[in-house]
Design a protein around this motif. Sequence first.
Motif, PDB file in Angstrom:
ATOM      1  N   GLY A 293       6.612  -7.761   8.744  1.00 40.20           N
ATOM      2  CA  GLY A 293       7.514  -8.062   7.641  1.00 40.20           C
ATOM      3  C   GLY A 293       6.796  -8.332   6.348  1.00 40.20           C
ATOM      4  N   SER A 294       5.633  -8.978   6.397  1.00 40.61           N
ATOM      5  CA  SER A 294       4.858  -9.276   5.182  1.00 40.61           C
ATOM      6  C   SER A 294       3.457  -9.699   5.591  1.00 40.61           C
ATOM      7  N   LEU A 295       2.548  -9.600   4.643  1.00 43.39           N
ATOM      8  CA  LEU A 295       1.187 -10.083   4.880  1.00 43.39           C
ATOM      9  C   LEU A 295       1.175 -11.588   5.050  1.00 43.39           C
ATOM     10  N   ASP A 296       2.060 -12.285   4.371  1.00 44.55           N
ATOM     11  CA  ASP A 296       2.161 -13.739   4.476  1.00 44.55           C
ATOM     12  C   ASP A 296       2.441 -14.161   5.915  1.00 44.55           C
ATOM     13  N   LYS A 297       3.413 -13.526   6.564  1.00 45.14           N
ATOM     14  CA  LYS A 297       3.742 -13.880   7.945  1.00 45.14           C
ATOM     15  C   LYS A 297       2.605 -13.547   8.897  1.00 45.14           C
ATOM     16  N   TYR A 298       1.889 -12.470   8.587  1.00 45.60           N
ATOM     17  CA  TYR A 298       0.794 -12.051   9.467  1.00 45.60           C
ATOM     18  C   TYR A 298      -0.337 -13.077   9.469  1.00 45.60           C
ATOM     19  N   VAL A 299      -0.819 -13.474   8.280  1.00 45.53           N
ATOM     20  CA  VAL A 299      -1.977 -14.362   8.228  1.00 45.53           C
ATOM     21  C   VAL A 299      -1.622 -15.792   8.628  1.00 45.53           C
ATOM     22  N   TRP A 300      -0.427 -16.258   8.264  1.00 38.87           N
ATOM     23  CA  TRP A 300      -0.064 -17.640   8.589  1.00 38.87           C
ATOM     24  C   TRP A 300       0.293 -17.807  10.060  1.00 38.87           C
ATOM     25  N   ALA A 301       0.549 -16.721  10.756  1.00 36.29           N
ATOM     26  CA  ALA A 301       0.822 -16.829  12.195  1.00 36.29           C
ATOM     27  C   ALA A 301      -0.422 -17.259  12.969  1.00 36.29           C
ATOM     28  N   PHE A 302      -1.606 -17.006  12.423  1.00 34.87           N
ATOM     29  CA  PHE A 302      -2.839 -17.405  13.109  1.00 34.87           C
ATOM     30  C   PHE A 302      -3.007 -18.918  13.158  1.00 34.87           C
ATOM     31  N   VAL A 303      -2.369 -19.661  12.243  1.00 34.56           N
ATOM     32  CA  VAL A 303      -2.492 -21.129  12.222  1.00 34.56           C
ATOM     33  C   VAL A 303      -1.146 -21.790  12.508  1.00 34.56           C
ATOM     34  N   ASN A 304      -0.202 -21.014  13.049  1.00 30.09           N
ATOM     35  CA  ASN A 304       1.129 -21.549  13.377  1.00 30.09           C
ATOM     36  C   ASN A 304       1.829 -22.139  12.152  1.00 30.09           C
ATOM     37  N   ASN A 305       1.619 -21.501  11.001  1.00 29.55           N
ATOM     38  CA  ASN A 305       2.266 -21.893   9.742  1.00 29.55           C
ATOM     39  C   ASN A 305       1.954 -23.336   9.343  1.00 29.55           C
ATOM     40  N   LYS A 306       0.817 -23.836   9.792  1.00 27.36           N
ATOM     41  CA  LYS A 306       0.390 -25.186   9.429  1.00 27.36           C
ATOM     42  C   LYS A 306      -1.094 -25.144   9.071  1.00 27.36           C
ATOM     43  N   PRO A 307      -1.450 -25.523   7.840  1.00 28.90           N
ATOM     44  CA  PRO A 307      -2.864 -25.442   7.438  1.00 28.90           C
ATOM     45  C   PRO A 307      -3.748 -26.320   8.309  1.00 28.90           C
ATOM     46  N   LEU A 308      -4.944 -25.838   8.561  1.00 25.46           N
ATOM     47  CA  LEU A 308      -5.938 -26.637   9.275  1.00 25.46           C
ATOM     48  C   LEU A 308      -6.488 -27.703   8.337  1.00 25.46           C
ATOM     49  N   SER A 309      -6.771 -28.880   8.876  1.00 28.76           N
ATOM     50  CA  SER A 309      -7.302 -29.977   8.066  1.00 28.76           C
ATOM     51  C   SER A 309      -8.458 -30.630   8.818  1.00 28.76           C
ATOM     52  N   PRO A 310      -9.674 -30.068   8.696  1.00 32.96           N
ATOM     53  CA  PRO A 310     -10.815 -30.611   9.452  1.00 32.96           C
ATOM     54  C   PRO A 310     -11.204 -32.024   9.023  1.00 32.96           C
ATOM     55  N   GLY A 311     -11.004 -32.364   7.731  1.00 38.17           N
ATOM     56  CA  GLY A 311     -11.349 -33.704   7.253  1.00 38.17           C
ATOM     57  C   GLY A 311     -12.840 -33.926   7.123  1.00 38.17           C
ATOM     58  N   TYR A 312     -13.518 -33.048   6.399  1.00 38.21           N
ATOM     59  CA  TYR A 312     -14.963 -33.197   6.217  1.00 38.21           C
ATOM     60  C   TYR A 312     -15.260 -34.324   5.231  1.00 38.21           C
ATOM     61  N   LYS A 313     -16.332 -35.069   5.528  1.00 38.37           N
ATOM     62  CA  LYS A 313     -16.763 -36.149   4.637  1.00 38.37           C
ATOM     63  C   LYS A 313     -17.928 -35.726   3.743  1.00 38.37           C
ATOM     64  N   TYR A 314     -18.670 -34.706   4.163  1.00 38.74           N
ATOM     65  CA  TYR A 314     -19.842 -34.268   3.402  1.00 38.74           C
ATOM     66  C   TYR A 314     -19.802 -32.749   3.265  1.00 38.74           C
ATOM     67  N   SER A 315     -20.274 -32.270   2.129  1.00 37.70           N
ATOM     68  CA  SER A 315     -20.251 -30.822   1.873  1.00 37.70           C
ATOM     69  C   SER A 315     -21.122 -30.067   2.846  1.00 37.70           C
TER      70      SER A 315
END
Length: 378
Positions: A293-315
Amino acid sequence: MCNSNVKTVGVAQIDGRPVLQPAGNRVAPPDGARPLKKSLHKSLSMPASFDNNAAAARPAPENTTRAAPAAPLLPPATPASVTARATKAAAAAAEKSRAKGSRKPGAVLPVVTFAALEAFEPAGSIAAAQREHAALAQAQRKLRIAHYGRTASFSRVEGRVGATAAATAAAEPAVPASPAGLDEKRCSFITPYSDPLYVAYHDEEWGVPVHDDELLFEMLTLSGVQVGADWTSILKKRHVYREAFSGFDVDAVAKYTEKQMASLSADFGLDLGTVRGTVNNACRILEVRRDFGSLDKYVWAFVNNKPLSPGYKYSRKIPVKTSKSESISKDMVRRGYRFVGPTVIHSFMEAVGLTNDHLVSCPRHRACSAAAAAGRAN
Protein backbone atom coordinates in the motif's frame (compact mmCIF):
# COMPACT_ATOMS: atom_id res chain seq x y z
CA MET A 1 104.85 -32.91 46.09
CA CYS A 2 105.10 -29.16 45.62
CA ASN A 3 108.07 -27.43 47.19
CA SER A 4 107.23 -24.26 49.09
CA ASN A 5 110.67 -22.84 48.32
CA VAL A 6 110.05 -22.66 44.58
CA LYS A 7 111.06 -19.29 43.19
CA THR A 8 108.15 -17.12 42.05
CA VAL A 9 110.07 -15.06 39.55
CA GLY A 10 108.14 -14.95 36.26
CA VAL A 11 105.26 -16.91 37.74
CA ALA A 12 101.72 -15.57 37.63
CA GLN A 13 100.40 -14.28 40.94
CA ILE A 14 96.86 -13.81 42.25
CA ASP A 15 96.42 -11.53 45.27
CA GLY A 16 100.17 -11.77 45.93
CA ARG A 17 100.21 -15.60 45.94
CA PRO A 18 102.18 -17.55 43.30
CA VAL A 19 100.16 -19.83 41.05
CA LEU A 20 101.88 -22.68 39.27
CA GLN A 21 100.46 -23.77 35.92
CA PRO A 22 101.58 -26.36 33.36
CA ALA A 23 103.67 -25.05 30.55
CA GLY A 24 100.97 -25.93 28.02
CA ASN A 25 98.56 -23.43 29.61
CA ARG A 26 100.91 -20.50 29.19
CA VAL A 27 99.93 -18.60 26.08
CA ALA A 28 102.06 -15.84 24.67
CA PRO A 29 100.36 -12.45 24.74
CA PRO A 30 99.10 -11.29 21.32
CA ASP A 31 100.73 -8.47 19.48
CA GLY A 32 97.65 -6.31 19.81
CA ALA A 33 94.20 -6.76 21.24
CA ARG A 34 91.38 -7.36 18.76
CA PRO A 35 89.37 -4.13 18.43
CA LEU A 36 85.69 -4.16 19.26
CA LYS A 37 83.14 -4.39 16.47
CA LYS A 38 81.94 -1.10 15.11
CA SER A 39 78.32 -1.54 16.30
CA LEU A 40 79.41 -2.71 19.80
CA HIS A 41 81.95 0.09 20.07
CA LYS A 42 79.28 2.65 19.10
CA SER A 43 76.82 1.43 21.75
CA LEU A 44 79.34 1.03 24.62
CA SER A 45 81.72 3.94 24.06
CA MET A 46 81.95 6.46 26.91
CA PRO A 47 82.69 10.19 27.15
CA ALA A 48 86.18 11.28 27.89
CA SER A 49 85.26 12.25 31.46
CA PHE A 50 84.16 8.67 32.22
CA ASP A 51 87.40 7.16 31.04
CA ASN A 52 89.55 9.72 32.91
CA ASN A 53 87.67 9.23 36.20
CA ALA A 54 87.85 5.45 35.91
CA ALA A 55 91.57 5.55 35.10
CA ALA A 56 92.29 7.77 38.09
CA ALA A 57 90.42 5.50 40.52
CA ARG A 58 91.69 2.18 39.10
CA PRO A 59 94.79 0.72 40.91
CA ALA A 60 97.97 -0.07 39.00
CA PRO A 61 97.89 -3.52 37.37
CA GLU A 62 100.06 -6.28 38.79
CA ASN A 63 102.38 -8.54 36.84
CA THR A 64 100.27 -10.92 34.77
CA THR A 65 100.82 -13.04 31.73
CA ARG A 66 98.08 -11.33 29.65
CA ALA A 67 98.57 -7.92 28.02
CA ALA A 68 96.01 -5.17 28.53
CA PRO A 69 93.74 -4.55 25.54
CA ALA A 70 94.04 -1.40 23.53
CA ALA A 71 91.81 1.46 24.66
CA PRO A 72 88.83 2.05 22.34
CA LEU A 73 88.38 5.31 20.54
CA LEU A 74 86.28 7.87 22.36
CA PRO A 75 83.21 9.52 20.78
CA PRO A 76 83.05 13.25 20.17
CA ALA A 77 82.74 15.48 23.18
CA THR A 78 79.27 15.71 24.68
CA PRO A 79 77.55 18.71 26.28
CA ALA A 80 78.53 19.51 29.84
CA SER A 81 75.01 18.99 31.18
CA VAL A 82 74.77 15.48 29.69
CA THR A 83 78.24 14.59 30.97
CA ALA A 84 77.39 15.81 34.45
CA ARG A 85 74.20 13.76 34.58
CA ALA A 86 75.98 10.64 33.35
CA THR A 87 78.86 11.12 35.82
CA LYS A 88 76.40 11.52 38.69
CA ALA A 89 74.58 8.33 37.67
CA ALA A 90 77.85 6.41 37.45
CA ALA A 91 78.98 7.64 40.88
CA ALA A 92 75.67 6.63 42.46
CA ALA A 93 75.86 3.18 40.90
CA ALA A 94 79.44 2.73 42.09
CA GLU A 95 78.50 3.77 45.63
CA LYS A 96 75.65 1.26 45.63
CA SER A 97 78.00 -1.46 44.39
CA ARG A 98 80.55 -0.71 47.14
CA ALA A 99 77.83 -0.81 49.77
CA LYS A 100 76.87 -4.34 48.71
CA GLY A 101 80.51 -5.41 48.85
CA SER A 102 80.44 -6.86 45.37
CA ARG A 103 83.70 -5.08 44.39
CA LYS A 104 86.90 -4.00 46.04
CA PRO A 105 86.79 -0.54 47.63
CA GLY A 106 89.24 0.92 45.17
CA ALA A 107 87.62 -0.30 41.96
CA VAL A 108 85.19 2.28 40.58
CA LEU A 109 83.81 1.31 37.19
CA PRO A 110 81.42 3.39 35.10
CA VAL A 111 77.89 1.99 34.78
CA VAL A 112 76.10 2.24 31.43
CA THR A 113 72.31 2.37 31.39
CA PHE A 114 69.88 2.49 28.50
CA ALA A 115 68.86 6.01 29.54
CA ALA A 116 72.50 7.12 29.36
CA LEU A 117 72.97 5.52 25.97
CA GLU A 118 69.78 7.19 24.72
CA ALA A 119 71.07 10.55 25.99
CA PHE A 120 74.22 10.19 23.90
CA GLU A 121 72.28 9.23 20.78
CA PRO A 122 72.83 11.91 18.12
CA ALA A 123 69.77 13.98 17.15
CA GLY A 124 70.01 13.02 13.49
CA SER A 125 70.13 9.24 13.96
CA ILE A 126 67.71 6.83 12.31
CA ALA A 127 66.08 5.89 15.63
CA ALA A 128 65.36 9.54 16.44
CA ALA A 129 63.86 10.09 12.99
CA GLN A 130 61.67 7.00 13.37
CA ARG A 131 60.36 8.19 16.76
CA GLU A 132 59.63 11.63 15.34
CA HIS A 133 57.80 10.10 12.35
CA ALA A 134 55.70 7.86 14.66
CA ALA A 135 54.76 10.81 16.86
CA LEU A 136 53.74 12.85 13.82
CA ALA A 137 51.63 9.99 12.44
CA GLN A 138 49.89 9.58 15.80
CA ALA A 139 49.11 13.29 15.91
CA GLN A 140 47.66 13.16 12.40
CA ARG A 141 45.46 10.19 13.34
CA LYS A 142 44.12 12.12 16.32
CA LEU A 143 43.35 15.08 14.08
CA ARG A 144 41.37 12.87 11.68
CA ILE A 145 39.22 11.49 14.51
CA ALA A 146 36.41 14.03 14.90
CA HIS A 147 32.94 13.85 16.32
CA TYR A 148 30.13 13.07 13.91
CA GLY A 149 29.10 16.29 12.16
CA ARG A 150 32.04 18.42 13.29
CA THR A 151 33.33 20.80 10.64
CA ALA A 152 36.34 22.25 12.47
CA SER A 153 39.54 20.30 13.09
CA PHE A 154 40.51 20.32 16.76
CA SER A 155 44.12 19.62 17.60
CA ARG A 156 44.44 17.63 20.82
CA VAL A 157 48.20 17.87 20.63
CA GLU A 158 48.26 21.66 20.80
CA GLY A 159 45.12 21.86 22.93
CA ARG A 160 43.48 24.59 20.90
CA VAL A 161 41.39 25.05 17.80
CA GLY A 162 43.45 25.10 14.64
CA ALA A 163 43.52 27.71 11.94
CA THR A 164 40.85 25.84 10.00
CA ALA A 165 38.40 26.14 12.88
CA ALA A 166 39.16 29.83 13.31
CA ALA A 167 38.59 30.53 9.61
CA THR A 168 35.34 28.53 9.63
CA ALA A 169 34.05 30.34 12.72
CA ALA A 170 34.85 33.72 11.16
CA ALA A 171 33.20 32.90 7.82
CA GLU A 172 30.02 31.25 9.14
CA PRO A 173 27.37 32.63 11.47
CA ALA A 174 27.24 31.56 15.06
CA VAL A 175 25.29 28.49 16.17
CA PRO A 176 21.66 29.47 16.53
CA ALA A 177 20.22 29.86 19.97
CA SER A 178 18.65 26.75 21.45
CA PRO A 179 14.90 26.54 20.96
CA ALA A 180 12.59 26.25 23.91
CA GLY A 181 13.32 23.08 25.83
CA LEU A 182 16.88 22.73 24.47
CA ASP A 183 18.63 24.68 27.20
CA GLU A 184 19.83 21.32 28.48
CA LYS A 185 22.80 19.52 27.01
CA ARG A 186 22.34 18.14 23.50
CA CYS A 187 23.80 14.88 22.25
CA SER A 188 27.56 14.89 22.76
CA PHE A 189 28.30 14.76 19.02
CA ILE A 190 26.84 18.28 18.76
CA THR A 191 29.74 20.55 19.70
CA PRO A 192 30.28 24.32 19.70
CA TYR A 193 32.09 23.85 16.39
CA SER A 194 29.32 21.89 14.66
CA ASP A 195 27.82 23.43 11.55
CA PRO A 196 24.63 25.43 12.28
CA LEU A 197 22.84 23.52 9.52
CA TYR A 198 23.69 20.23 11.20
CA VAL A 199 22.61 21.56 14.60
CA ALA A 200 19.25 22.62 13.14
CA TYR A 201 18.84 19.18 11.57
CA HIS A 202 19.49 17.55 14.95
CA ASP A 203 17.04 19.85 16.74
CA GLU A 204 14.21 19.64 14.20
CA GLU A 205 14.37 16.49 12.05
CA TRP A 206 16.71 13.77 13.32
CA GLY A 207 14.77 11.07 15.11
CA VAL A 208 11.31 12.49 14.38
CA PRO A 209 8.96 9.74 13.06
CA VAL A 210 8.34 10.15 9.30
CA HIS A 211 5.33 8.63 7.49
CA ASP A 212 5.48 10.45 4.13
CA ASP A 213 6.65 8.32 1.20
CA GLU A 214 8.47 11.18 -0.55
CA LEU A 215 10.36 12.13 2.59
CA LEU A 216 11.16 8.48 3.31
CA PHE A 217 12.47 8.16 -0.25
CA GLU A 218 14.57 11.30 0.22
CA MET A 219 16.13 10.14 3.50
CA LEU A 220 16.84 6.71 2.03
CA THR A 221 18.68 8.36 -0.87
CA LEU A 222 20.63 10.77 1.36
CA SER A 223 21.61 7.95 3.71
CA GLY A 224 23.01 6.03 0.76
CA VAL A 225 25.10 8.90 -0.61
CA GLN A 226 26.27 9.77 2.90
CA VAL A 227 28.59 6.74 2.93
CA GLY A 228 32.17 8.01 2.98
CA ALA A 229 31.08 11.56 3.83
CA ASP A 230 29.31 13.27 6.73
CA TRP A 231 25.80 14.59 7.21
CA THR A 232 26.95 18.21 7.17
CA SER A 233 28.22 18.03 3.58
CA ILE A 234 25.13 16.08 2.50
CA LEU A 235 22.75 18.59 4.09
CA LYS A 236 24.51 21.43 2.27
CA LYS A 237 23.77 19.67 -1.05
CA ARG A 238 20.25 18.64 -0.08
CA HIS A 239 18.65 21.21 -2.37
CA VAL A 240 20.74 19.87 -5.28
CA TYR A 241 19.36 16.35 -4.81
CA ARG A 242 15.82 17.66 -4.47
CA GLU A 243 16.11 19.58 -7.72
CA ALA A 244 17.75 16.71 -9.57
CA PHE A 245 15.15 14.13 -8.51
CA SER A 246 12.00 16.25 -8.90
CA GLY A 247 11.48 16.77 -5.19
CA PHE A 248 11.84 12.97 -4.72
CA ASP A 249 8.54 12.31 -6.45
CA VAL A 250 8.59 8.50 -6.70
CA ASP A 251 6.38 8.34 -9.81
CA ALA A 252 8.43 10.95 -11.69
CA VAL A 253 11.85 9.52 -10.76
CA ALA A 254 10.82 5.99 -11.73
CA LYS A 255 10.21 7.21 -15.33
CA TYR A 256 13.72 8.64 -15.85
CA THR A 257 15.41 7.32 -18.99
CA GLU A 258 19.09 6.53 -19.43
CA LYS A 259 19.53 9.79 -21.34
CA GLN A 260 17.95 11.80 -18.53
CA MET A 261 20.18 10.06 -15.97
CA ALA A 262 23.32 10.98 -17.91
CA SER A 263 22.08 14.55 -18.25
CA LEU A 264 21.37 14.83 -14.51
CA SER A 265 24.81 13.46 -13.69
CA ALA A 266 26.48 16.05 -15.91
CA ASP A 267 24.29 19.04 -14.99
CA PHE A 268 24.27 18.58 -11.19
CA GLY A 269 27.69 16.95 -10.74
CA LEU A 270 26.25 13.74 -9.30
CA ASP A 271 27.76 10.30 -9.63
CA LEU A 272 26.07 8.38 -12.43
CA GLY A 273 25.93 5.24 -10.29
CA THR A 274 24.12 7.18 -7.57
CA VAL A 275 21.59 8.51 -10.10
CA ARG A 276 20.92 5.04 -11.50
CA GLY A 277 20.59 3.55 -8.02
CA THR A 278 18.07 6.23 -7.01
CA VAL A 279 15.96 5.61 -10.12
CA ASN A 280 16.12 1.87 -9.46
CA ASN A 281 14.97 2.38 -5.85
CA ALA A 282 12.04 4.48 -7.07
CA CYS A 283 10.91 1.55 -9.25
CA ARG A 284 11.22 -0.79 -6.27
CA ILE A 285 9.09 1.56 -4.14
CA LEU A 286 6.34 1.34 -6.75
CA GLU A 287 6.43 -2.44 -6.37
CA VAL A 288 6.26 -2.13 -2.57
CA ARG A 289 3.25 0.14 -2.91
CA ARG A 290 1.46 -2.57 -4.88
CA ASP A 291 2.26 -5.17 -2.21
CA PHE A 292 1.89 -3.12 1.03
CA GLY A 293 0.00 0.00 0.00
CA SER A 294 2.84 2.44 0.74
CA LEU A 295 6.51 2.61 1.62
CA ASP A 296 5.49 3.93 5.04
CA LYS A 297 3.59 0.73 5.90
CA TYR A 298 6.42 -1.42 4.60
CA VAL A 299 9.24 0.08 6.68
CA TRP A 300 7.23 0.65 9.87
CA ALA A 301 6.03 -2.95 9.86
CA PHE A 302 9.58 -4.02 10.80
CA VAL A 303 9.23 -2.27 14.20
CA ASN A 304 5.50 -2.98 14.71
CA ASN A 305 4.70 0.72 14.16
CA LYS A 306 6.52 1.62 17.38
CA PRO A 307 9.94 3.34 17.32
CA LEU A 308 12.80 1.57 19.04
CA SER A 309 14.19 3.40 22.07
CA PRO A 310 17.54 1.91 23.16
CA GLY A 311 18.21 4.71 25.69
CA TYR A 312 21.91 5.29 25.12
CA LYS A 313 23.78 7.35 27.71
CA TYR A 314 27.01 7.85 25.73
CA SER A 315 27.64 8.50 22.05
CA ARG A 316 30.28 5.79 21.90
CA LYS A 317 27.59 3.24 22.71
CA ILE A 318 25.55 4.06 19.60
CA PRO A 319 26.26 1.28 17.05
CA VAL A 320 26.67 1.73 13.31
CA LYS A 321 24.32 -1.18 12.64
CA THR A 322 21.98 -3.47 14.56
CA SER A 323 20.27 -6.81 14.04
CA LYS A 324 17.11 -4.93 13.04
CA SER A 325 18.93 -2.92 10.37
CA GLU A 326 20.49 -6.13 9.06
CA SER A 327 17.08 -7.81 8.73
CA ILE A 328 15.61 -4.79 6.91
CA SER A 329 18.67 -4.61 4.66
CA LYS A 330 18.38 -8.28 3.70
CA ASP A 331 14.72 -7.92 2.76
CA MET A 332 15.32 -4.77 0.70
CA VAL A 333 18.25 -6.35 -1.11
CA ARG A 334 16.05 -9.33 -1.89
CA ARG A 335 13.50 -6.94 -3.43
CA GLY A 336 16.16 -5.32 -5.65
CA TYR A 337 17.02 -2.09 -3.76
CA ARG A 338 20.47 -0.59 -4.12
CA PHE A 339 22.66 1.22 -1.56
CA VAL A 340 20.80 -0.42 1.32
CA GLY A 341 23.55 -2.05 3.41
CA PRO A 342 23.04 -2.57 7.19
CA THR A 343 24.96 0.61 8.06
CA VAL A 344 23.00 2.70 5.53
CA ILE A 345 19.69 1.29 6.77
CA HIS A 346 20.60 2.03 10.40
CA SER A 347 21.37 5.64 9.45
CA PHE A 348 18.05 5.75 7.60
CA MET A 349 16.24 4.37 10.68
CA GLU A 350 17.77 7.09 12.85
CA ALA A 351 16.82 9.82 10.36
CA VAL A 352 13.14 8.81 9.97
CA GLY A 353 12.51 7.94 13.61
CA LEU A 354 12.38 4.15 13.37
CA THR A 355 14.83 4.21 16.25
CA ASN A 356 15.34 7.02 18.75
CA ASP A 357 19.11 7.19 19.13
CA HIS A 358 19.18 10.54 20.91
CA LEU A 359 21.03 10.27 24.20
CA VAL A 360 18.75 10.09 27.21
CA SER A 361 20.31 13.32 28.48
CA CYS A 362 19.31 15.15 25.28
CA PRO A 363 15.90 16.88 25.44
CA ARG A 364 15.20 15.74 21.87
CA HIS A 365 14.99 12.17 23.16
CA ARG A 366 11.83 13.00 25.12
CA ALA A 367 10.46 15.15 22.31
CA CYS A 368 10.83 12.37 19.73
CA SER A 369 9.29 9.83 22.10
CA ALA A 370 6.31 12.15 22.65
CA ALA A 371 5.93 12.66 18.88
CA ALA A 372 5.92 8.88 18.33
CA ALA A 373 3.27 8.39 21.04
CA ALA A 374 1.09 11.12 19.50
CA GLY A 375 1.42 9.53 16.06
CA ARG A 376 0.25 6.17 17.38
CA ALA A 377 -2.74 7.81 19.10
CA ASN A 378 -3.80 9.50 15.86
